[in-house]
Scaffold this motif. Structure first.
Motif, PDB file in Angstrom:
ATOM      1  N   GLY A  31       0.767  -1.230   0.000  1.00  0.00           N
ATOM      2  CA  GLY A  31       0.000   0.000   0.000  1.00  0.00           C
ATOM      3  C   GLY A  31       0.797   1.277   0.000  1.00  0.00           C
ATOM      4  N   GLN A  32       2.032   1.259  -0.470  1.00  0.00           N
ATOM      5  CA  GLN A  32       2.801   2.495  -0.509  1.00  0.00           C
ATOM      6  C   GLN A  32       3.597   2.565  -1.798  1.00  0.00           C
ATOM      7  OE1 GLN A  32       6.455   2.803   0.029  1.00  0.00           O
ATOM      8  NE2 GLN A  32       6.629   0.611  -0.255  1.00  0.00           N
ATOM      9  N   LYS A  33       3.828   3.793  -2.271  1.00  0.00           N
ATOM     10  CA  LYS A  33       4.568   4.000  -3.508  1.00  0.00           C
ATOM     11  C   LYS A  33       6.062   4.008  -3.202  1.00  0.00           C
ATOM     12  CE  LYS A  33       0.863   6.706  -5.598  1.00  0.00           C
ATOM     13  NZ  LYS A  33       0.471   8.007  -6.188  1.00  0.00           N
ATOM     14  N   SER A  34       6.773   3.109  -3.832  1.00  0.00           N
ATOM     15  CA  SER A  34       8.193   2.961  -3.522  1.00  0.00           C
ATOM     16  C   SER A  34       8.994   4.218  -3.848  1.00  0.00           C
ATOM     17  CB  SER A  34       8.764   1.765  -4.284  1.00  0.00           C
ATOM     18  OG  SER A  34       8.581   1.909  -5.679  1.00  0.00           O
ATOM     19  N   MET A  35       8.557   5.014  -4.842  1.00  0.00           N
ATOM     20  CA  MET A  35       9.306   6.204  -5.226  1.00  0.00           C
ATOM     21  C   MET A  35       9.381   7.212  -4.082  1.00  0.00           C
ATOM     22  SD  MET A  35      10.184   5.283  -8.164  1.00  0.00           S
ATOM     23  CE  MET A  35      11.034   6.790  -8.603  1.00  0.00           C
ATOM     24  N   VAL A  36       8.373   7.228  -3.235  1.00  0.00           N
ATOM     25  CA  VAL A  36       8.326   8.193  -2.132  1.00  0.00           C
ATOM     26  C   VAL A  36       9.463   7.964  -1.152  1.00  0.00           C
ATOM     27  CG1 VAL A  36       6.922   8.967  -0.174  1.00  0.00           C
ATOM     28  CG2 VAL A  36       5.833   8.474  -2.356  1.00  0.00           C
ATOM     29  N   THR A  37       9.932   6.735  -1.051  1.00  0.00           N
ATOM     30  CA  THR A  37      10.938   6.391  -0.042  1.00  0.00           C
ATOM     31  C   THR A  37      12.365   6.677  -0.484  1.00  0.00           C
ATOM     32  OG1 THR A  37      11.112   4.116  -0.844  1.00  0.00           O
ATOM     33  CG2 THR A  37       9.435   4.560   0.829  1.00  0.00           C
ATOM     34  N   VAL A  38      12.579   6.955  -1.771  1.00  0.00           N
ATOM     35  CA  VAL A  38      13.949   7.061  -2.296  1.00  0.00           C
ATOM     36  C   VAL A  38      14.716   8.214  -1.657  1.00  0.00           C
ATOM     37  CG1 VAL A  38      15.361   7.515  -4.331  1.00  0.00           C
ATOM     38  CG2 VAL A  38      13.415   5.958  -4.493  1.00  0.00           C
ATOM     39  N   LEU A  39      14.200   9.429  -1.789  1.00  0.00           N
ATOM     40  CA  LEU A  39      14.926  10.597  -1.299  1.00  0.00           C
ATOM     41  C   LEU A  39      15.138  10.566   0.210  1.00  0.00           C
ATOM     42  CD1 LEU A  39      16.321  13.162  -2.146  1.00  0.00           C
ATOM     43  CD2 LEU A  39      14.144  14.381  -1.954  1.00  0.00           C
ATOM     44  N   PRO A  40      14.103  10.281   1.035  1.00  0.00           N
ATOM     45  CA  PRO A  40      14.340  10.206   2.486  1.00  0.00           C
ATOM     46  C   PRO A  40      15.374   9.144   2.865  1.00  0.00           C
ATOM     47  CG  PRO A  40      11.992  10.348   2.032  1.00  0.00           C
ATOM     48  CD  PRO A  40      12.673  10.129   0.725  1.00  0.00           C
ATOM     49  N   THR A  41      15.357   8.009   2.172  1.00  0.00           N
ATOM     50  CA  THR A  41      16.322   6.951   2.473  1.00  0.00           C
ATOM     51  C   THR A  41      17.744   7.409   2.174  1.00  0.00           C
ATOM     52  OG1 THR A  41      14.689   5.238   1.963  1.00  0.00           O
ATOM     53  CG2 THR A  41      17.002   4.575   1.980  1.00  0.00           C
ATOM     54  N   LEU A  42      17.945   8.024   1.005  1.00  0.00           N
ATOM     55  CA  LEU A  42      19.277   8.503   0.637  1.00  0.00           C
ATOM     56  C   LEU A  42      19.759   9.603   1.576  1.00  0.00           C
ATOM     57  CD1 LEU A  42      19.056   8.626  -3.274  1.00  0.00           C
ATOM     58  CD2 LEU A  42      20.112   6.887  -1.836  1.00  0.00           C
ATOM     59  N   LEU A  43      18.871  10.508   1.938  1.00  0.00           N
ATOM     60  CA  LEU A  43      19.252  11.587   2.855  1.00  0.00           C
ATOM     61  C   LEU A  43      19.640  11.036   4.219  1.00  0.00           C
ATOM     62  CD1 LEU A  43      16.599  14.340   1.998  1.00  0.00           C
ATOM     63  CD2 LEU A  43      19.035  14.341   1.420  1.00  0.00           C
ATOM     64  N   SER A  44      18.880  10.068   4.708  1.00  0.00           N
ATOM     65  CA  SER A  44      19.168   9.470   6.022  1.00  0.00           C
ATOM     66  C   SER A  44      20.514   8.767   6.022  1.00  0.00           C
ATOM     67  CB  SER A  44      18.048   8.488   6.412  1.00  0.00           C
ATOM     68  OG  SER A  44      16.804   9.139   6.467  1.00  0.00           O
ATOM     69  N   VAL A  45      20.752   7.951   4.990  1.00  0.00           N
ATOM     70  CA  VAL A  45      22.027   7.228   4.893  1.00  0.00           C
ATOM     71  C   VAL A  45      23.180   8.212   4.719  1.00  0.00           C
ATOM     72  CG1 VAL A  45      23.380   5.632   3.490  1.00  0.00           C
ATOM     73  CG2 VAL A  45      20.987   5.123   3.995  1.00  0.00           C
ATOM     74  N   GLY A  46      22.995   9.230   3.864  1.00  0.00           N
ATOM     75  CA  GLY A  46      24.035  10.231   3.662  1.00  0.00           C
ATOM     76  C   GLY A  46      24.372  10.978   4.935  1.00  0.00           C
ATOM     77  N   LEU A  47      23.341  11.250   5.747  1.00  0.00           N
ATOM     78  CA  LEU A  47      23.568  11.929   7.027  1.00  0.00           C
ATOM     79  C   LEU A  47      24.399  11.070   7.968  1.00  0.00           C
ATOM     80  CD1 LEU A  47      22.935  14.342   8.890  1.00  0.00           C
ATOM     81  CD2 LEU A  47      20.849  13.146   9.594  1.00  0.00           C
ATOM     82  N   VAL A  48      24.082   9.782   8.025  1.00  0.00           N
ATOM     83  CA  VAL A  48      24.830   8.864   8.900  1.00  0.00           C
ATOM     84  C   VAL A  48      26.286   8.768   8.458  1.00  0.00           C
ATOM     85  CG1 VAL A  48      25.066   6.464   9.636  1.00  0.00           C
ATOM     86  CG2 VAL A  48      22.799   7.523   9.542  1.00  0.00           C
ATOM     87  N   VAL A  49      26.515   8.594   7.150  1.00  0.00           N
ATOM     88  CA  VAL A  49      27.886   8.495   6.633  1.00  0.00           C
ATOM     89  C   VAL A  49      28.639   9.802   6.871  1.00  0.00           C
ATOM     90  CG1 VAL A  49      29.275   8.248   4.536  1.00  0.00           C
ATOM     91  CG2 VAL A  49      27.293   6.761   4.902  1.00  0.00           C
ATOM     92  N   GLY A  50      27.969  10.936   6.673  1.00  0.00           N
ATOM     93  CA  GLY A  50      28.610  12.232   6.908  1.00  0.00           C
ATOM     94  C   GLY A  50      29.011  12.430   8.355  1.00  0.00           C
ATOM     95  N   VAL A  85      29.755  10.079  10.505  1.00  0.00           N
ATOM     96  CA  VAL A  85      30.910   9.209  10.770  1.00  0.00           C
ATOM     97  C   VAL A  85      32.204   9.873  10.290  1.00  0.00           C
ATOM     98  CG1 VAL A  85      32.013   7.014  10.170  1.00  0.00           C
ATOM     99  CG2 VAL A  85      29.570   7.082  10.715  1.00  0.00           C
ATOM    100  N   LEU A  86      32.176  10.448   9.094  1.00  0.00           N
ATOM    101  CA  LEU A  86      33.372  11.119   8.558  1.00  0.00           C
ATOM    102  C   LEU A  86      33.783  12.299   9.427  1.00  0.00           C
ATOM    103  CD1 LEU A  86      32.551  11.148   4.715  1.00  0.00           C
ATOM    104  CD2 LEU A  86      34.257   9.726   5.886  1.00  0.00           C
ATOM    105  N   LEU A  87      32.801  13.061   9.915  1.00  0.00           N
ATOM    106  CA  LEU A  87      33.114  14.244  10.720  1.00  0.00           C
ATOM    107  C   LEU A  87      33.563  13.877  12.135  1.00  0.00           C
ATOM    108  CD1 LEU A  87      30.192  16.612   9.635  1.00  0.00           C
ATOM    109  CD2 LEU A  87      32.594  16.760   8.966  1.00  0.00           C
ATOM    110  N   VAL A  88      32.869  12.917  12.745  1.00  0.00           N
ATOM    111  CA  VAL A  88      33.202  12.533  14.119  1.00  0.00           C
ATOM    112  C   VAL A  88      34.619  11.964  14.208  1.00  0.00           C
ATOM    113  CG1 VAL A  88      32.663  10.897  15.971  1.00  0.00           C
ATOM    114  CG2 VAL A  88      30.822  12.173  14.864  1.00  0.00           C
ATOM    115  N   PHE A  89      34.988  11.124  13.241  1.00  0.00           N
ATOM    116  CA  PHE A  89      36.317  10.508  13.267  1.00  0.00           C
ATOM    117  C   PHE A  89      37.360  11.332  12.499  1.00  0.00           C
ATOM    118  CE2 PHE A  89      33.442   6.974  14.120  1.00  0.00           C
ATOM    119  CZ  PHE A  89      34.068   6.365  15.191  1.00  0.00           C
TER     120      PHE A  89
END
Length: 422
Positions: A68-87, A89-93
């Motif tokens: 019951g959900q459109k997969s396209m809606v999840t793309v941008l939030p998923t990428l932003l969330s993962v990018g934030l986590v990776v960013g 890690v790079l800054l903390v270390f």
């Protein structure tokens, strides 16, 4: 039925990694690779990009498994969330990295994930064969599925590759003859899954039908106790992290409501007793969105174009800003960020008498947003409440971090579109 190559997660992972992480590295760092003079900055950047695209593809795979959900809606939030986590890690270390490479990789990752989801949606429309007996006919109103009616002359053994993703039958119907049972058994032997009609309806609609929820099924609805503890911790962390923004918005909303009620001296907050986990009463807070004495004649369900809702109240209901004071309820432990919406005592007492298993929704904490809210919206009568309850049961049965993340994404979408507001 033979799967399309793109449906395999491993294929998408390898292709994504090559396109997003390796291709820009070859183009930008080719001179360093040839001269065998690879820098730590380049290594860190490729590892960060590789981690981001792999986590993004796996995350999209997990999020889009729910109905019951459109997969396209999840793309941008998923990428932003993962990018934030990776960013982070790079800054903390304090790891050195190439901004130019990561920027190009991020753009390629966004394009790849969108294109990947478009292809995936095009090749994954399910083809399901159904036995035209019993409740299977009720499945035909479900969209995005190609339904094929089976006949007794269907011979699964004659097919080297079954033409269906699955076969569905009403296994409890008395009209299911021995001939049909033999055909279904042979279908399963040939490698095509055979499902009961109730399983298919649940997986395609995101609802767990109440009338089929017998006592021996309640054990499957017990939520994970370990995740309940983790969920409490995550709720607290999210509220602390978002507090500056939430407080700023809350002060602005409160100021407008105060100015709007400058002549009648109505309170800014709407305070009401609701039913929480375990059927216990608690005091819930909301920003006032209705006129004074809106429930002078007793508790009433909100309806479309409800005359009791003020103009600004309609706005904060559409954006869900009226729910912001419930962050206090979450910190107190009365509510969670995600869960079934808490109901008023009058409604709960009525529904307990008329809707089977209604009390079971109180096995988890009520939430500010939930699966029923983002899939259905507000309920204005008992029939809609039954539909929402089926969504609540689906949430309890599939109680997990992945489903909660999907609800967060769809909640943001709901805030932007005003879906289901009344």
């Amino acid at each position: 039925m033979r799967q399309h190559l793109w449906q395999y997660l491993s294929v998408r992972l390898i292709t994504g990694w090559l396109v997003v992480a390796i291709l820009p590295a070859i183009i930008l760092f080719s001179n360093y690779i040839v001269s065998d003079n690879i820098q730590l900055t380049q290594v860190n950047s490729v590892i960060a990009s590789s981690s981001a695209i792999v986590l993004s593809i796996i995350g999209l795979e997990r999020l889009t498994q729910f109905p019951g959900q459109k997969s396209m809606v999840t793309v941008l939030p998923t990428l932003l969330s993962v990018g934030l986590v990776v960013g982070i890690v790079l800054l903390v270390f304090r790891l050195p990295y190439s901004v130019y490479y990561l920027s190009i990789s991020a753009v390629l990752g966004l394009v790849f994930c969108f294109v990947s989801q478009v292809i995936l949606r095009a090749v994954t429309q399910a083809t399901i064969g159904y036995v035209p007996i019993g409740r299977c006919q009720s499945l035909l109103d479900i969209d995005d599925v190609r339904w094929v009616e089976l006949t007794p002359c269907f011979e699964p053994a004659s097919h080297s590759r079954m033409p269906f993703h699955a076969v569905v039958a009403d296994l409890s119907d008395k009209g299911l003859t021995a001939e049909w049972e033999q055909l279904l058994a042979e279908t399963a032997i040939q490698g095509t899954p055979v499902y009961n009609v109730l399983q298919v309806r649940e997986s395609l609609t995101g609802r767990l039908p109440i009338k089929h929820l017998y006592e021996n099924n309640l054990g499957s609805l017990l939520p994970s106790q370990s995740y309940l503890l983790l969920k409490r911790l995550l709720d607290t962390l999210v509220i602390i992290m978002t507090a500056p923004i939430v407080i700023l918005i809350a002060l602005l909303v409160a100021s407008i409501i105060k100015w709007q009620n400058r002549y009648n001296q109505e309170s800014i907050l709407f305070i009401q007793q609701r039913i929480g986990q375990g059927g216990k009463l608690f005091t819930m807070y909301k920003f006032r969105s209705m006129v004074a004495n809106a429930e002078a004649n007793g508790a009433q369900m909100a309806t479309s174009n409800d005359m009791r809702v003020t103009k600004f109240g309609s706005f904060i209901r559409q954006t869900r800003f009226d729910e912001l004071p419930q962050f206090i309820n979450v910190l107190k432990g009365d509510m969670s960020l995600i869960g079934p919406r808490p109901e008023q005592l009058d409604f709960v007492e009525r529904f307990n008498e008329t809707i089977p298993f209604y009390r079971y929704r109180h096995i988890v904490k009520p939430g500010i947003s939930g699966w029923a809210q983002v899939m259905h919206g507000y309920a204005s009568d008992e029939d809609e409440t039954k539909v929402k309850l089926e969504h609540d049961f689906f949430y309890i049965k599939n109680f997990s971090l992945t489903l909660d993340l999907l609800i967060v994404i769809k909640t943001i979408q709901t805030m932007l579109t005003g879906f289901g507001a009344r």
